[in-house]
Design an enzyme around this catalytic site. Structure first.
Site, short mmCIF file in Angstrom:
data_model
loop_
_atom_site.label_atom_id
_atom_site.label_comp_id
_atom_site.label_asym_id
_atom_site.label_seq_id
_atom_site.Cartn_x
_atom_site.Cartn_y
_atom_site.Cartn_z
N GLU A 164 0.89 -1.20 -0.02
CA GLU A 164 0.17 -0.07 0.06
C GLU A 164 0.67 1.19 0.04
O GLU A 164 0.43 2.14 -0.50
CB GLU A 164 -1.09 0.11 1.18
CG GLU A 164 -2.07 -1.01 1.19
CD GLU A 164 -1.78 -2.41 1.83
OE1 GLU A 164 -0.49 -2.23 2.00
OE2 GLU A 164 -2.71 -3.20 1.83
N PHE A 217 -12.14 -6.28 13.75
CA PHE A 217 -11.01 -6.69 13.02
C PHE A 217 -10.65 -5.76 11.88
O PHE A 217 -11.54 -5.38 11.23
CB PHE A 217 -11.40 -8.33 12.56
CG PHE A 217 -10.54 -8.60 11.18
CD1 PHE A 217 -9.28 -9.09 11.90
CD2 PHE A 217 -10.71 -8.96 9.97
CE1 PHE A 217 -8.22 -9.46 11.04
CE2 PHE A 217 -9.77 -9.24 8.98
CZ PHE A 217 -8.60 -9.67 9.73
N GLN A 218 -9.38 -5.28 12.13
CA GLN A 218 -8.77 -4.43 11.04
C GLN A 218 -9.61 -3.04 11.36
O GLN A 218 -9.49 -2.30 10.23
CB GLN A 218 -8.85 -5.04 9.56
CG GLN A 218 -8.13 -6.38 9.18
CD GLN A 218 -7.88 -6.59 7.94
OE1 GLN A 218 -8.60 -6.28 7.22
NE2 GLN A 218 -6.71 -7.08 7.79
N LYS A 269 -17.74 -0.12 5.54
CA LYS A 269 -18.07 -1.26 4.46
C LYS A 269 -19.51 -1.08 4.03
O LYS A 269 -20.06 -1.59 3.22
CB LYS A 269 -17.70 -2.53 5.09
CG LYS A 269 -17.85 -3.85 4.01
CD LYS A 269 -17.28 -5.23 4.26
CE LYS A 269 -17.28 -6.00 3.17
NZ LYS A 269 -16.65 -7.19 3.38
N MET A 283 24.26 8.70 3.13
CA MET A 283 24.30 9.98 3.24
C MET A 283 24.61 9.91 5.14
O MET A 283 24.95 10.92 5.86
CB MET A 283 22.78 10.45 3.26
CG MET A 283 22.62 11.99 3.62
SD MET A 283 23.76 13.06 3.09
CE MET A 283 23.07 13.77 1.56
C1 LIG Z 1 12.26 5.63 5.61
C2 LIG Z 1 13.55 6.26 5.83
N1 LIG Z 1 14.38 5.90 6.99
C3 LIG Z 1 15.69 6.46 7.15
C4 LIG Z 1 15.85 7.51 6.70
C5 LIG Z 1 17.35 8.19 6.98
N2 LIG Z 1 18.19 8.15 5.89
C6 LIG Z 1 18.45 9.34 5.20
S1 LIG Z 1 19.58 9.09 3.84
C7 LIG Z 1 19.75 7.47 4.34
C8 LIG Z 1 20.89 6.61 3.63
C9 LIG Z 1 20.23 6.20 2.36
O1 LIG Z 1 20.98 5.22 1.81
P1 LIG Z 1 21.08 4.93 0.21
O2 LIG Z 1 19.76 4.61 -0.14
O3 LIG Z 1 22.12 3.60 0.06
O4 LIG Z 1 21.58 6.34 -0.41
P2 LIG Z 1 23.00 6.80 -0.70
O5 LIG Z 1 22.95 7.90 0.64
O6 LIG Z 1 23.87 5.78 -0.20
O7 LIG Z 1 23.18 7.54 -1.80
C10 LIG Z 1 19.23 7.14 5.59
C11 LIG Z 1 19.11 5.71 6.22
C12 LIG Z 1 15.15 8.23 5.65
N3 LIG Z 1 15.42 9.30 5.06
N4 LIG Z 1 13.99 7.36 5.22
#
Ligand SMILES: Cc1ncc(C[n+]2csc(CCOP(=O)(O)OP(=O)(O)O)c2C)c(N)n1
Lengths: 156, 562
Positions: free
Chosen positions: B50, B112-113, B162, B473
């Site tokens: 979803e 439920f749900q 529903k 990052m």
């Molecule tokens: C759902 C979610 N969880 C955690 C984060 C925190 N976060 C921001 S950037 C990042 C790393 C992303 O890694 P990747 O997709 O491998 O991209 P890269 O930075 O290596 O290009 C994280 C964990 C986020 N933005 N969104």
């Protein structure tokens, strides 16, 4: 920035989740609610919400803008010039001096509204500051319970 | 006409001109799915989660400018949709999500749900409804589309029990909307606009600060005209990439945490900020007290609550960016571009001093090179979506975006897992474009199941994975600010991305050289199938420049020595 107290009136559509929208806004954005009252506006589909809040000018401005943004909000009135009233009910044990309690309450434009076997209930409706004073003064008669109604306000 | 609530939902969607619904069925929404089965006015795309359905509807909306539509069931179906709602909410994306709910008689019984969908979604929707009377259903859906797409756009949830979808009633779809409490002001106050125009003429160092609102309002031709008329330099936020056009000599680049030197210096030295649909986000402003400290501020925004929220504004203008800029153009006919010549020269010097550049390499593939290369190979022909992380910032910095709605990313919420489903939605909305999701090896796994959706419906989205074996990052912040303690960011244990894509009915490419990348991208475009291009990039590359969180914009880390 200086923290100020503000009374905000919000006129909203009287629909089921509107109070949750307003209170949720305050909780979610970290605004203070000192008191909140709500009741339908007679002869309309609207409700009047009165909120007493504290914050600096920027926060107060954000509060009114965010309230305005809610879809069911018709109008937000944020004014320094509001006529404000609050109501309080106080329950005293009957062993206290009844005439003293009567005198105190009438000094604040109120009186005894109910007498039971072992308690009396007074009601006072006045300006919020005076309600505070009344509650302070009532302390010496050992009140059992105090219920404040929250501020209601109307524009002058 | 007599029909049941489920039919009414479908008829309302048809009346709104909906062509595609992204969704996932379940108990509480089954009546509606039964009616979807019986009609063929709109298509339904069964995503495999979803969250992805809502992101796909979001990507569709961002790419087309139309309202995106998603449908989910109650309980877990709805809770899975919440991240999608919040993502769209933060970026003001017009969207209607219809969720099933347990029958009215069961609401409040922990059925439920059963979950309080309007309660949960209140802070992450523009508005939401629980339909408690069949007679209200047509009006509510009409209002939902209107609210989602007018004023400051945003997602609207309609939660339908529903028993309402089973009940029969008279269907009359309202022709217009009348919500007495909702009248967004779009025009912009003429007196304020005149004053703002005078301020622009009087300024020595004006700067256009263009935000996502410029995209939402489709204002780009007017904004480009405004810039050209006064030869006024411009900076774009992450959300506004493409508005000015990459080739535009007046565009300095992106500002903010990963903005380029000239943009951030321009903001630090300007004497008049002309903010068009931007909201002074903390990732843009850095330390607020130092932000645009020499400037007066003109703030054009359709949402009055954005004005004065973070910075004090000298010329507040509530209105739609397009309307306001059109009027500004009228007022500025006699503007003299020569007034700003020395300002432009200063900024040119800044840009020459530290251009948006990177050190390329012959040994390893630099992630920035990949972005630039995609730009060279497909350029204008592509819509670029992205996830969240370093790859997102590099894409924003280095891709030559030359029109709005070409760049689709989760700016406000920063949702990893957004890019792939958003790309699916964008491709469905604009099939004639090549849609490329620039992603990371972390992010792509957060909606990787959508390979199956894209394969089944033959939605040929290209996923370019800039694979650094890190949550890059976060790793970068650990390098800079946590003494290289790489806590839980090493992604060396990896799936076989190529095999994974193939297993789901797509194509996979492993790329370790520049030549292989060119070949893979060409092949992917030719084969016209969903694919993963897994590119091994330099592991420890950092996104630069960088303004450390909370620092002043003019204090950028321009280079990082190990
Ligand atoms: C759902 C979610 N969880 C955690 C984060 C925190 N976060 C921001 S950037 C990042 C790393 C992303 O890694 P990747 O997709 O491998 O991209 P890269 O930075 O290596 O290009 C994280 C964990 C986020 N933005 N969104």
């Amino acid at each position: 920035m200086e923290i100020v107290r503000r009374v905000i009136s919000v006129i909203v559509m009287n629909e089921s989740s509107v109070l949750a929208r307003v209170s949720g806004l305050f909780a979610g954005r970290g605004y203070n609610i000192d008191s909140l009252t709500v009741a339908p506006i007679p002869g309309s589909e609207l409700s009047h919400i009165t909120i007493v809040t504290y914050g600096n000018q920027k926060v107060i401005e954000q509060i009114t803008k965010q309230l305005n943004k809610l879809i069911p909000t018709l109008k937000v009135i944020e004014h320094e010039e509001m006529v404000e009233k609050e109501m309080v009910l106080v329950k005293f044990p009957i062993e206290s001096n009844l005439s003293d309690i009567q005198a105190l309450s009438s000094a604040y434009n109120g009186g005894i509204v109910n007498v039971g076997i072992d308690m009396v209930i007074t009601m006072v409706a006045d300006e919020p500051v005076r309600i505070r004073h009344y509650i302070e003064a009532a302390q010496r008669y050992n009140p059992i319970e105090i219920v404040r109604g929250g501020v209601v306000a109307i524009e002058r | 006409m007599q029909m049941n609530g489920a039919q009414m939902v479908c008829e309302a969607l048809i009346a709104e001109g909906v062509k595609t619904v992204f969704g996932y069925p379940g108990g509480a929404i089954m009546n509606v799915y039964d009616e979807i089965y019986k009609q063929n006015s709109f298509e339904h795309i069964l995503t495999r989660h979803e969250q992805a359905a809502v992101h796909a509807a979001d990507g569709y909306a961002r790419a087309t400018g139309e309202v995106g539509v998603a449908m989910v069931t109650s309980g877990p179906g709805f809770t899975n949709a919440v991240t999608g709602l919040a993502t769209a909410y933060m970026d003001s994306i017009p969207m209607v999500v219809i969720s099933g709910q347990v029958p009215l008689s069961l609401i409040g019984t922990d059925g439920f749900q059963e979950i309080d969908a309007v309660g949960i979604s209140r802070p992450c929707t523009k508005h939401n409804y629980l339909v408690s009377d069949l007679a209200d259903l047509p009006r509510i859906i009409k209002e939902a589309f209107h609210i989602a797409s007018s004023g400051r756009p945003g997602p609207v949830l309609v939660d339908v029990p529903k028993d309402i979808t089973a009940e029969y009633g008279e269907f009359v779809y309202p022709s217009d909307v009348n919500i007495p409490t909702y009248k967004p002001n779009c025009k912009g106050n003429d007196r304020q606009i005149k004053k703002a125009a005078e301020a622009i003429k009087a300024a020595k160092k004006p700067l256009l600060y263009v935000g996502g609102g410029a995209v939402l309002s489709d204002a780009y031709t007017y904004i480009r005209e405004l810039a050209a008329l006064g030869q006024i330099p411009a900076v774009e936020t992450l959300m506004a990439r493409g508005v000015m056009g990459a080739e535009n000599p007046l565009l300095l680049g992106m500002l903010g945490m990963h903005g380029n030197y000239a943009s951030n210096m321009a903001m630090s030295e300007t004497d008049l900020v002309i903010s068009l649909g931007a909201r002074f986000d903390d990732r843009v402003t850095g330390k607020l007290s130092e932000f645009a400290r020499y400037a007066d501020i003109i703030h054009v925004d359709i949402d009055p609550a954005n004005i004065g929220k973070l910075v004090d504004v000298d010329y507040p203008i509530v209105g739609d960016v397009t309307n306001v800029v059109k009027k500004l153009l009228e007022e500025l006919k006699d503007i003299n571009p020569e007034n700003y010549a020395s300002w432009r020269a200063t900024l040119k010097r800044y840009d020459d001093l530290h251009p948006q550049a990177f050190r390329d390499s012959d040994e390893v593939i630099k992630p920035q090179w990949v972005i630039e290369r995609i730009g060279q190979l497909v350029g204008e022909q592509a819509i670029i979506t992205s996830d969240v992380g370093q790859h997102q910032m590099w894409a924003a910095q280095h891709y030559p975006f030359d029109r709005p709605r070409q760049w689709i990313n989760s700016g406000g919420l920063g949702t990893m897992g957004f890019g792939f489903p958003a790309a699916i939605g964008a491709k469905r909305g604009v099939p004639e474009k090549t849609v490329i999701n620039i992603t990371g090896d972390g992010s792509i796994l957060m909606n990787v199941q959508e390979l199956v959706t894209a394969a089944e419906y033959q939605i040929p989205v290209i996923n370019v994975i800039l694979n650094n074996n890190y949550l890059g990052m976060v790793r970068q912040w650990q390098t800079f600010f946590y003494d290289k303690r790489y806590s839980e960011t090493d992604l060396s244990f990896q799936p076989n991305f190529k095999a994974l894509a193939e297993a789901c009915g797509g194509l996979g490419y492993d790329v370790t050289t520049k030549e292989e990348f060119d070949a893979a991208l060409k092949d992917a475009i030719e084969q016209n199938k969903v694919c993963f291009i897994n590119v091994s990039v330099n592991r420890l590359e950092n996104v630069l420049p960088m303004v450390p969180a909370g620092g002043a914009l003019y204090n950028m880390l321009l280079d990082h020595k190990e």
